[in-house]
Enzyme design. Structure first.
Site, mmCIF file in Angstrom:
data_model
loop_
_atom_site.group_PDB
_atom_site.id
_atom_site.type_symbol
_atom_site.label_atom_id
_atom_site.label_comp_id
_atom_site.label_asym_id
_atom_site.label_seq_id
_atom_site.Cartn_x
_atom_site.Cartn_y
_atom_site.Cartn_z
ATOM 1 C CE1 TYR A 150 31.861 49.494 20.372
ATOM 2 C CE2 TYR A 150 33.533 47.836 19.934
ATOM 3 C CZ TYR A 150 33.103 49.149 19.888
ATOM 4 O OH TYR A 150 33.919 50.120 19.359
ATOM 5 C CB CYS A 182 32.528 56.028 23.131
ATOM 6 S SG CYS A 182 33.230 57.505 22.395
ATOM 7 C CG HIS A 183 38.249 56.610 25.441
ATOM 8 N ND1 HIS A 183 37.409 57.625 25.880
ATOM 9 C CD2 HIS A 183 39.086 56.331 26.477
ATOM 10 C CE1 HIS A 183 37.736 57.945 27.127
ATOM 11 N NE2 HIS A 183 38.750 57.175 27.502
#
Length: 182
Positions: free
Chosen positions: A116, A147-148
């Site tokens: 992130y 997003c995984h």
């Protein structure tokens, strides 16, 4: 504008794709059935973009796009290394920072991950890891915006808001990287 929907089964469960205005506006996957996928997608979209209740018909171009993307996602779910980077998606509802996060996320190569914090830095806001998590959590076009592939610091798997949560995230990462995650 009335969206076009395409639905189908896949190795990742029921899939639904919605397109409007020549862009994909939403994806739902990992559902128990095709009907559940469409219901989940309509519910998700209604939070951000209330769907018209009139009988207006979606454009043929939007139906074609939804069907084309459904096919790509079914092939992706079967393990085929398809390129989803060129699929046009709606981003006009996102802030400039959120758009940068989506762009950085879409640039993560198949089989790779970024934390992130790394995505935040690529979006020009190092230190905004939590904000990246928020963007990923509200991702209307999962798999297209992968997003995984965004993980917690130190390579920990982090969170995932799709059906089956972390089980599905591990499955997707293993599908792409052909490795086992803890």
């Amino acid at each position: 504008m009335t969206p076009a929907f395409a639905t189908g089964d896949s190795e990742l469960g029921g899939l639904a794709v919605a397109a409007a205005g020549d862009v994909v506006i939403g994806v739902s996957f990992g559902n128990r059935s095709v009907q559940a996928a469409e219901t989940a997608l309509r519910r998700k979209l209604d939070q951000y973009w209330p769907l018209p209740s009139d009988a207006a018909q979606a454009s043929d171009d939007d139906f074609d796009l939804a069907e084309e993307v459904l096919d790509l996602l079914q092939r992706f779910a079967a393990g085929e290394p398809v390129d989803l980077k060129k699929v046009p998606i709606a981003v006009d509802h996102l802030s400039p920072f959120q758009q940068k996060v989506v762009k950085a996320c879409r640039a993560i190569k198949r089989g790779a991950t970024l934390s992130y914090g790394e995505v935040a830095a690529q979006a020009g806001s190092s230190g905004a890891a939590r904000a990246v998590g928020s963007v990923m959590r509200s991702n209307r076009t999962p798999l297209i915006v992968p997003c995984h592939r965004v993980v917690a610091a130190g390579g920990r798997i982090g969170g995932f808001s799709a059906p089956d949560g972390l089980v599905m995230k591990r499955r997707l990462l293993e599908l792409e990287a052909d490795v086992q995650f803890r």
